[in-house]
Design a protein around this motif. Structure first.
Motif, mmCIF file in Angstrom:
data_model
loop_
_atom_site.group_PDB
_atom_site.id
_atom_site.type_symbol
_atom_site.label_atom_id
_atom_site.label_comp_id
_atom_site.label_asym_id
_atom_site.label_seq_id
_atom_site.Cartn_x
_atom_site.Cartn_y
_atom_site.Cartn_z
ATOM 1 N N LYS A 1 3.559 4.232 -1.388
ATOM 2 C CA LYS A 1 3.742 4.988 -2.628
ATOM 3 C C LYS A 1 4.873 4.384 -3.465
ATOM 4 C CE LYS A 1 2.003 9.495 -1.092
ATOM 5 N NZ LYS A 1 2.328 10.934 -0.916
ATOM 6 N N ILE B 1 -1.291 -3.137 -12.515
ATOM 7 C CA ILE B 1 -1.135 -1.695 -12.287
ATOM 8 C C ILE B 1 -2.487 -0.997 -12.286
ATOM 9 C CG2 ILE B 1 -0.803 -1.076 -14.712
ATOM 10 C CD1 ILE B 1 0.909 0.468 -11.624
ATOM 11 N N THR C 1 -3.922 -1.701 -8.888
ATOM 12 C CA THR C 1 -3.231 -0.918 -7.862
ATOM 13 C C THR C 1 -3.660 0.542 -7.895
ATOM 14 O OG1 THR C 1 -1.298 -2.378 -7.931
ATOM 15 C CG2 THR C 1 -0.988 -0.176 -7.002
ATOM 16 N N LEU C 2 -3.718 1.123 -9.096
ATOM 17 C CA LEU C 2 -4.100 2.531 -9.233
ATOM 18 C C LEU C 2 -5.558 2.749 -8.854
ATOM 19 C CD1 LEU C 2 -2.266 3.471 -12.545
ATOM 20 C CD2 LEU C 2 -1.620 4.087 -10.213
ATOM 21 N N ALA D 1 -5.704 2.775 -5.097
ATOM 22 C CA ALA D 1 -5.116 4.016 -4.579
ATOM 23 C C ALA D 1 -6.075 5.195 -4.758
ATOM 24 C CB ALA D 1 -3.802 4.296 -5.322
ATOM 25 N N LYS E 1 0.814 -1.216 0.000
ATOM 26 C CA LYS E 1 0.000 0.000 0.000
ATOM 27 C C LYS E 1 0.850 1.270 0.000
ATOM 28 C CE LYS E 1 -3.945 -2.154 2.357
ATOM 29 N NZ LYS E 1 -4.867 -2.081 3.524
ATOM 30 N N TYR F 1 5.602 1.263 -3.762
ATOM 31 C CA TYR F 1 5.065 0.106 -4.472
ATOM 32 C C TYR F 1 4.317 0.558 -5.720
ATOM 33 C CZ TYR F 1 2.741 -4.387 -5.264
ATOM 34 O OH TYR F 1 2.300 -5.569 -5.812
ATOM 35 N N THR F 2 3.514 1.622 -5.585
ATOM 36 C CA THR F 2 2.751 2.148 -6.720
ATOM 37 C C THR F 2 3.684 2.723 -7.779
ATOM 38 O OG1 THR F 2 0.880 2.694 -5.274
ATOM 39 C CG2 THR F 2 0.967 3.773 -7.431
ATOM 40 N N CYS F 3 4.668 3.501 -7.351
ATOM 41 C CA CYS F 3 5.625 4.102 -8.282
ATOM 42 C C CYS F 3 6.435 3.031 -9.008
ATOM 43 C CB CYS F 3 6.563 5.050 -7.547
ATOM 44 S SG CYS F 3 5.764 6.554 -6.952
#
Length: 265
Positions: A186, A254, A257-258, A261, A184, A188-190
């Motif tokens: 940032k 992705i 995930t996005l 988020a 969770k 990981y998202t990036c």
């Protein structure tokens, strides 16, 4: 004494060209060292490493090796393909498909040593470190490198394919963050976005350029040894299908995930 090796015999291969075997053996030794160093460094920098079970520690250290290889082969490929004069158009009189050097042989030998080591670990712990798709990927990679080293042809295209390993550090970081409970975060998202863009560039668009170059130089490709010729026509398309399949999974991941988020914001 001569013996047959596929479509060729040892009489056709200068003995000096077996020098790359030393780089293969050195690479296997380096892989063992990197495996151990990864464990030591990780235990110092990440307290959670000590709490991992043996299976996760094995994969954690194994991914340290693949990351090291990916960084090495990325730098080596860029230098040999772009910076050096080895494969530049018009820099030499011989065909681009016939060109090789001590540096290119060494780079391919080191990469071969990695694939041998990693495949051995995959088969030893199968399927903990990867399923049949990894066995197929490593098997095709090893075959391509071996025939290129032994015959001394198609090294330009083999190095182009090896350059796609540049996406591996993003894949490994994604796994590390997941194990560390940072799904969770940032970071990981990036990293997921970087993996998506990197995969698109290095394993999809790069292969488009690969096939464009291959067919625009097909007159030279046709003059290669039959083993190299048919390998270059079969193996890259198989790897492309695998890359597209994995890209589809990465894209789904992705998006998921996005979406999460966005809802949690």
């Amino acid at each position: 004494m001569n013996f047959s090796l596929g479509f060729i015999t040892t009489a056709e291969i200068p003995s000096k060209e077996f020098g790359w075997i030393l780089s293969v053996l050195a690479s296997i030794l380096i892989c063992i060292i990197v495996y151990e160093v990864t464990g030591v460094v990780s235990s110092i920098l990440y307290k959670g490493y000590a709490k991992l079970d043996s299976a996760h520690k094995l994969e954690w250290n194994n991914r340290g090796i693949s990351t090291f290889h990916a960084l090495f082969v990325a730098v080596a490929s860029v230098y040999i393909l772009i910076v050096s004069d080895l494969f530049k158009e018009g820099s030499k009189n011989d065909l681009i498909t016939y060109r090789r050097s001590i540096l290119s042989d060494t780079a391919l030998g080191i990469s071969l040593g990695y694939f041998v080591s990693d495949l051995a670990m995959i088969l030893w712990k199968f399927p903990a470190l990867g399923g049949m798709e990894y066995v197929l990927h490593h098997g095709l990679s090893m075959f391509s490198i071996i025939q290129s080293l032994v015959i001394g042809q198609a090294q330009f295209y083999v190095l182009m394919v090896l350059f796609t390993e540049t996406t591996t550090p993003f894949v490994n970081l994604r796994w590390y963050l997941d194990i560390a409970g940072q799904k969770k975060s940032k970071m990981y998202t990036c990293n997921g976005i970087a993996l998506f863009l990197g995969w698109l560039a290095a394993r999809i668009l790069w292969f488009v350029f690969f096939f464009h170059h291959l067919f625009s130089h097909f007159d030279q490709v046709q003059k290669m040894h039959p083993l190299c010729f048919y390998s270059i026509l079969i193996i890259p398309p198989v790897l492309t299908v695998m890359n597209v399949f994995w890209f589809w999974k990465i894209t789904k991941g992705i998006i998921k995930t996005l979406t999460k988020a966005k809802h949690s914001a």
